[in-house]
Every structure is written in C-alpha cells, then in structure tokens.
Design a protein around this motif. Structure first.
Motif, mmCIF file in Angstrom:
data_model
loop_
_atom_site.group_PDB
_atom_site.id
_atom_site.type_symbol
_atom_site.label_atom_id
_atom_site.label_comp_id
_atom_site.label_asym_id
_atom_site.label_seq_id
_atom_site.Cartn_x
_atom_site.Cartn_y
_atom_site.Cartn_z
ATOM 1 N N GLU A 292 0.814 -1.214 0.000
ATOM 2 C CA GLU A 292 0.000 0.000 0.000
ATOM 3 C C GLU A 292 0.849 1.266 0.000
ATOM 4 O O GLU A 292 0.386 2.344 -0.396
ATOM 5 C CB GLU A 292 -0.921 0.005 1.227
ATOM 6 C CG GLU A 292 -2.026 -1.038 1.200
ATOM 7 C CD GLU A 292 -1.580 -2.433 1.611
ATOM 8 O OE1 GLU A 292 -2.448 -3.325 1.703
ATOM 9 O OE2 GLU A 292 -0.359 -2.644 1.848
ATOM 10 N N ASP A 463 -4.243 -10.429 2.820
ATOM 11 C CA ASP A 463 -4.959 -11.229 1.828
ATOM 12 C C ASP A 463 -6.433 -10.812 1.846
ATOM 13 O O ASP A 463 -7.233 -11.339 2.609
ATOM 14 C CB ASP A 463 -4.803 -12.711 2.164
ATOM 15 C CG ASP A 463 -5.288 -13.625 1.043
ATOM 16 O OD1 ASP A 463 -6.191 -13.213 0.300
ATOM 17 O OD2 ASP A 463 -4.764 -14.747 0.930
ATOM 18 N N GLN A 464 -6.776 -9.878 0.986
ATOM 19 C CA GLN A 464 -8.113 -9.301 0.995
ATOM 20 C C GLN A 464 -9.188 -10.342 0.700
ATOM 21 O O GLN A 464 -10.257 -10.348 1.318
ATOM 22 C CB GLN A 464 -8.195 -8.170 -0.038
ATOM 23 C CG GLN A 464 -7.335 -6.964 0.268
ATOM 24 C CD GLN A 464 -7.967 -6.035 1.298
ATOM 25 O OE1 GLN A 464 -8.937 -6.386 1.957
ATOM 26 N NE2 GLN A 464 -7.412 -4.848 1.452
ATOM 27 N N SER A 465 -8.928 -11.216 -0.227
ATOM 28 C CA SER A 465 -9.926 -12.200 -0.611
ATOM 29 C C SER A 465 -10.234 -13.148 0.544
ATOM 30 O O SER A 465 -11.391 -13.379 0.900
ATOM 31 C CB SER A 465 -9.443 -12.988 -1.827
ATOM 32 O OG SER A 465 -10.372 -13.977 -2.193
ATOM 33 N N SER A 467 -9.613 -12.638 3.689
ATOM 34 C CA SER A 467 -10.076 -11.901 4.863
ATOM 35 C C SER A 467 -11.594 -11.771 4.888
ATOM 36 O O SER A 467 -12.205 -11.701 5.955
ATOM 37 C CB SER A 467 -9.441 -10.510 4.907
ATOM 38 O OG SER A 467 -8.055 -10.598 5.140
ATOM 39 N N ASN A 483 -11.818 -7.270 -3.831
ATOM 40 C CA ASN A 483 -10.875 -6.163 -3.657
ATOM 41 C C ASN A 483 -9.482 -6.771 -3.670
ATOM 42 O O ASN A 483 -9.094 -7.463 -2.736
ATOM 43 C CB ASN A 483 -11.124 -5.445 -2.330
ATOM 44 C CG ASN A 483 -12.491 -4.804 -2.280
ATOM 45 O OD1 ASN A 483 -12.842 -4.020 -3.146
ATOM 46 N ND2 ASN A 483 -13.285 -5.156 -1.267
ATOM 47 N N SER A 485 -5.772 -7.776 -3.261
ATOM 48 C CA SER A 485 -4.698 -7.484 -2.329
ATOM 49 C C SER A 485 -3.664 -6.618 -3.037
ATOM 50 O O SER A 485 -3.495 -6.696 -4.250
ATOM 51 C CB SER A 485 -4.042 -8.776 -1.858
ATOM 52 O OG SER A 485 -4.979 -9.631 -1.255
#
Length: 672
Positions: A292, A463-465, A467, A483, A485
């Motif tokens: 980020e 790990d957005q998926s 999470s 969304n 990562s």
C-alpha cells in the motif's frame, strides 16, 4: 496520480495479437513478428509503442512472480546462494538439493512450477528483449513524435533491454546478442562475450539517462524514469570496472533527484493479520514494505515500483505460502507427541481461538523455499551478541517471528497456548506406561521445511480475498478477490543505491567511505553496530539484510564476484581472484572457486555431506554453477552455427568462436 498500468491495459486490448511474441528457448531465433499482424501498421502510432513497452513492464514482473502457488520465480535466484535453500522436501526426485548433478544443459532446468524457473528466466528475458527491440526497430517510422519524445521512448526501450540482458548474462554467461527484429528467421547466431554485452549496456543506458525524463516529470507513475536508468547504469558501470563513474552517478542519484531514505513511519498502517495473536508496533521498516505504501508520493525512497494492485493487471503473488515456514503440519509435534499441535483453523471452526490465530498472522506457509542458518541468525551477530534492535530482525516490534514465538493452538493439545519448542523438556509416558516422547527428543521431523524463522515484515501481505471469507483456511499473500490485495513491490529503491556506492568506493580502496554508506542504511534500521571500515562481505551481508526478496541474489553475487576479480580487492577472508579464471572452475571440493562459491559453501549447507530431515538430502553445488547452463534447446535451435556452453558443462568448447565486441555481433544479425 496516474498509474501507468491502467493505461497499459487499454493499449494492450487494442493490440491483443502482441501476445504472439512469446517463448524463447525454442523460438528466440524467430524474431519476426509478421505472422499475426503487420508491424508497420501496428507500430506506426504512439499507442503501438506504448503497448510494446507495456509488455516489457509485464515481463520483469513475471520474472519475480508468475502466479504459481508453490514457488516464486525469484526463489530460483536464492536457492543457489548463501542465504537460501530449496525446501520442498516432498518433491521426490525433483527436489533441488544436489544442484551440482541435477542441473545440466538437458535436465533439471524448468520453465516454471515447483522446482525452479531457470528456463523461465531465459524465456521471459527474451520476451522482454523482443518487445524492446520492436520499439527500437519501428520507432523512427512513427512520424507523429517529436525528437524529445522519440528519444525518451528509445531510452525506455534501452532500459528494458538492458535490465533483461543484465540478469540474463549474469545467470547464463556468454549468450547471443539480439538487438533488432529481423525480417527472416536466423539460425546462425554466435554467442557474444559477457564483457561485450555489458559494454553495450553501458552505452545504451548512458543514452537513456540523458533522454528519459525524471520521475517528477513523468505523467504516469510506474513508467521507466531517469532515476531507474541511473540505478541500472550504476550496476553496469561496476560490472565493467568504471568504479569512479559508478560512484559519481550514485552520488548524483542520492543527492540531486528528490530522493531520501524513509526514516519515520508513513503512509497506510497495515496491522498484523490478527493483533490479538501477534501485534506489530508501527515502525518505518514495516511501513516501507507494505504494498500500500510502495507507490505513494510520500515514499521518497522508491525509484521504480512494480505495480500489482488492481484487477486489470494483477498477478497472484503468494509470498506467505511459498516462502513461509510449513508451521501447520503433522511433522511438528508437541511435547506429548501430538501431531499438528498448531493448525490453520478457519474462523468458522469450533476450534478457532482469536488469540491463537496464526493463520492470518503468518499465512498458510508450505515452506517451498527457506532461508539459510546464516541469514536466520549468524547475519545478525556482532561480537557474539545477537542484534535484536535492528528493525529488520526485531521481534518486539513484530517484524520478525521465531518458531518459538508461535503458540500451540489445537484444543486437544496439553500445551495449548504455550510456545512451540524444538526439543522435549522431559520424558512423557502414556496411560499404559509407554514412553512416547523422551527428554531431548527433536519435536520436528522436518527441520528444513518446517522450522525456520519468518521475516514477517518482508512477506506479509493482507490477503483481501481470504479476509472476507470466514471459512478460509488459506491466507497466501496477494491473492485476487473482489478487492485485490496490494502486491506492489520495488524494482529499485534508494537503499540499494547507497550499497552500490559503497561497492564503488570499496573497489577504489576507500573502505571507510564505503562504511559511511553501509551505516546510512543500518542507521535507518536502528542497527546496534556501525562500521568504521567494511569488507566486501560486510556490503554483501547488508544487501542480504536490506534487500531480501528484492534483489536477484545469485546474479548480484556473480556480479560482485566479477568485480572482485577485476578490481583485485580481497574478500572478507583476504583472498583475491584472477580475472582470467574466476569463472572457469569446476568441481565440488571446497578449495578454489569464485567468491560466489566460497560464500555458498561457507555460509550455507552446500558441500558438507548428507543430512536427514524426514528425507535424505545432499545440498551440493559445483563451481561451474556460478553460471547456469545455456539450455540445450537454445543451442540445438541455432543449427547454423555453434553457440558457447558455459565452462564445466557438457558441450563446453573454448574453441567455439564468439563475438568479443557488440558492433560485430550487431552487424552479423543481418547475415542469414
């Protein structure tokens, strides 16, 4: 801020047939792109040039990550190094332990997958070179460009070609030099010497530095900029022995381009996957390595990022799977002999404990690639004291995790909530009076794959998926979801510039000046010890601490081996190297060899006999493995003339003619 990759995808969509230009090991001779489209039509516009450069950008991302779930391509440049080892012990005959015997021109090298990406590096390098050459071949026909813009495009193409050749030569040695798109197939290339190729790279990059705009003047963030061209040119100057030029350019880059090391926390704070289990106290090193924060304006350390954050151009990047210790498996026992006492429980499982949620903290590691004992501990020792205040090795801040920091989480373990241990503290008998575990017994059956520390600050990716999925029992890193990562990473950043200048100063005999540059990097990391003078080993050690999973370790070690031989400067043991023989040795005995060979065998498990870690392993390197063999498929495809094989491999023949200057090699490209 405009990110170049968003525009790139639009360009690629309009020139989809560019994907026909792929593959290299069997088709590097087939440079003619006329089969699927008419290049004079495709490349007579600026959009066509952008599409080719977009493919160049993608090729160096694919060199580091290619979507494989078990082994990252970049790992192939580490498990023949001083700080890494292949660790997938269930790979059977495909395990990459005995490199000395398993890697030959006709066997052992893979395009991708769970073993290695050695031929994959060759192919992807050639792929990027093709697209760079496409730009350079057709750009003068794009009449809409003014001279300044045209030269900027040429400079960026030179950078891309140089980046690929830089690594290709340092991995594969003397190889064919291809600088243009030819009009008919050519099968009579000759190899070109390493020295000649690097001299051409210097010439091309000097043009690029002069004509590619500075990052502050670039409309799209992520495009090759002047500063990136300077960084690569510094490396090439070092390689050819232009140490004063390398130092001067590094000083210019450090002082005059608005760059600075990040010394305070900044950007978005991405906490631990579960602070209740493992808390990360915010610190600059943690922030620096979050995707980020890689490509934000506040990050004055970034020279050139690799963008990997949106659905359009996302590449699966499972750092927490491929490089993470295999901590959740039956090879780890608790002191009463229970297997898998620490498990990757999903949050919707009854066994889940929010205070023992190691899955989201560490990811679902499977230990395909591991770090060496030297990297794990000895690298951080000074005068017998372990430096744990260095942020890159700091457990209190949460950046670094030892196995003994992990706590057992299986409910039926008598030790739930206690820290893992490697050896049993005492004898344990079952209800029948049978000895189950003896005092001192090893509680890990596979210490290669399942017992080594975690530089969490380097490999953690939110790990957005996973999470968003309460049933997820895999947290692997940058995985694609609703969304995506953020898998942004660095191609170049300023910390390396300081270490490159340290090298340049060292080769000129200025070890105290080199120490100042090393100390600059160390001070930012809050390291305990500062140097008054340094050896080349100190500089390479600092690269290991600072640039793990950023630098391509083996090629950089090869470059430094070459630089030592050229400069005449000694290594950390006082040994010097002959420029005529540094790359022409073979054998597995511990005498002689290049600097690369000495570091691998003195700092890691290589060439010290068999070990047993669930299976019998024999980590072994040959001195010839300094360079990988030129794939036999490349040699046989060039049936019109012999190509050089590297020293020590089957097919090596010193009498095979090769070009020793790039001008002759370029002129020969038109001779079919």
């Amino acid at each position: 801020m405009k990110f170049i990759n968003n525009n790139i995808i639009k360009c690629l969509a309009g020139v989809a047939s560019l994907t026909a230009l792929a593959g290299c090991s069997d088709s590097f001779l087939e440079q003619d792109p006329l089969s699927f489209y008419e290049p004079t039509t495709t490349y007579n516009t600026e959009a066509g040039l952008k599409s080719a450069l977009a493919r160049c950008d993608l090729s160096y991302k694919e060199m580091l990550m290619d979507g494989n779930g078990n082994m990252l391509p970049i790992a192939s440049t580490y498990f023949m190094s001083d700080i890494g080892l292949y660790a997938k012990t269930d790979a059977g005959g495909g395990i990459m332990d005995d490199i000395a015997n398993k890697i030959t021109p006709t066997s052992g090298m893979a395009t991708h997958g769970d073993s290695n990406s050695m031929i994959g590096f060759y192919n992807r390098s050639c792929d990027g070179i093709k697209y760079a050459n496409t730009v350079l071949t057709y750009i003068d026909g794009v009449t809409s460009l003014d001279e300044v813009t045209r030269d900027a495009y040429k400079g960026r193409a030179y950078f891309h070609r140089a980046y690929k050749y830089y690594h290709m030569v340092l991995l594969f040695g003397d190889i064919p030099l291809i600088t243009k798109i030819i009009q008919v197939p050519k099968q009579n290339y000759k190899s070109t010497s390493k020295q000649a190729i690097f001299e051409m790279l210097v010439h091309d990059l000097e043009f690029a530095v002069k004509h590619v705009p500075s990052m502050k003047d670039m409309p799209n963030y992520g495009e090759v900029n002047q500063e990136a061209c300077m960084q690569l040119l510094i490396k090439c100057y070092l390689t050819v022995g232009e140490y004063a030029k390398a130092e001067a350019m590094a000083t210019d880059l450090i002082e005059n381009h608005g760059l600075a090391l990040m010394e305070q926390p900044f950007g978005t704070f991405v906490p631990s996957g579960n602070p209740n289990t493992w808390e990360v106290s915010r610190n600059v090193v943690w922030d620096l390595h979050r995707g980020e924060n890689v490509a934000i304006p506040a990050n004055t350390e970034t020279i050139l990022p690799i963008l990997n954050f949106n659905a359009q151009n996302f590449t699966y990047y499972p750092t927490m799977r491929a490089t993470e210790v295999h901590w959740s498996n039956g090879d780890i026992l608790d002191p009463h002999g229970l297997g898998s006492p620490t498990y990757n429980f999903a949050r919707n499982r009854s066994e889940y404990d929010d205070n023992l949620d190691w899955l989201r903290v560490l990811g679902r590691g499977i230990g395909c690639f591991r770090t060496s004992k030297y990297y794990n501990r000895e690298l951080w020792m000074y005068d017998g004291e372990l430096d744990e205040q260095d942020l890159r090795h700091n457990r209190q801040m949460g950046n670094w995790v030892e196995m003994t920091d992990i706590r057992y989480n299986r409910p039926n373990s008598d030790f739930k909530g206690e820290n893992m241990r490697l050896y049993a503290d005492e004898d344990y008998y079952n209800d029948k009076g049978e000895l189950v575990v003896a005092a001192g017994q090893l509680l890990c059956k596979d210490t290669i794959r399942s017992w080594y520390p975690i530089p969490l600050y380097k490999i953690y990716v939110l790990d957005q998926s996973a999470s968003g999925n309460m049933g997820a029992d895999q947290f692997n890193g940058a995985t694609k979801g609703a969304n995506c990562s953020n898998g942004n990473m660095y191609l170049f950043r300023l910390a390396e510039t300081y270490l490159l200048r340290a090298e340049a100063r060292f080769y000129q005999g200025n070890a105290s000046g080199a120490a100042q540059d090393v100390n600059k990097v160390r001070a930012r990391a809050n390291a305990k010890k500062m140097f008054t003078t340094v050896t080349i080993g100190d500089i390479l050690d600092e690269r290991a601490r600072e640039l793990y999973l950023e630098e391509w370790r083996q090629p950089e070690m090869t470059r430094i081996s070459w630089c030592l031989a050229r400069s005449g400067q000694p290594d950390e043991w006082g040994e010097t190297y002959d420029l005529n023989t540094w790359d022409k040795q073979s054998g597995t005995d511990l005498s002689g060899g290049s600097y690369w060979f000495k570091r691998c065998t003195r700092y890691s498990l290589f060439n010290h006999g068999q070990i047993v870690s669930k299976v019998i392993l024999n980590y072994q390197l040959d001195k010839r493995n300094l360079f990988w063999p030129v794939p036999n498929s490349v040699i046989t495809a060039n049936f019109g003339a012999p190509l050089r094989q590297n020293y020590g491999y089957d097919g090596y023949d010193e009498s095979v003619e090769m070009w020793t200057n790039s001008e002759d090699a370029v002129a020969d490209e038109d001779v079919v």
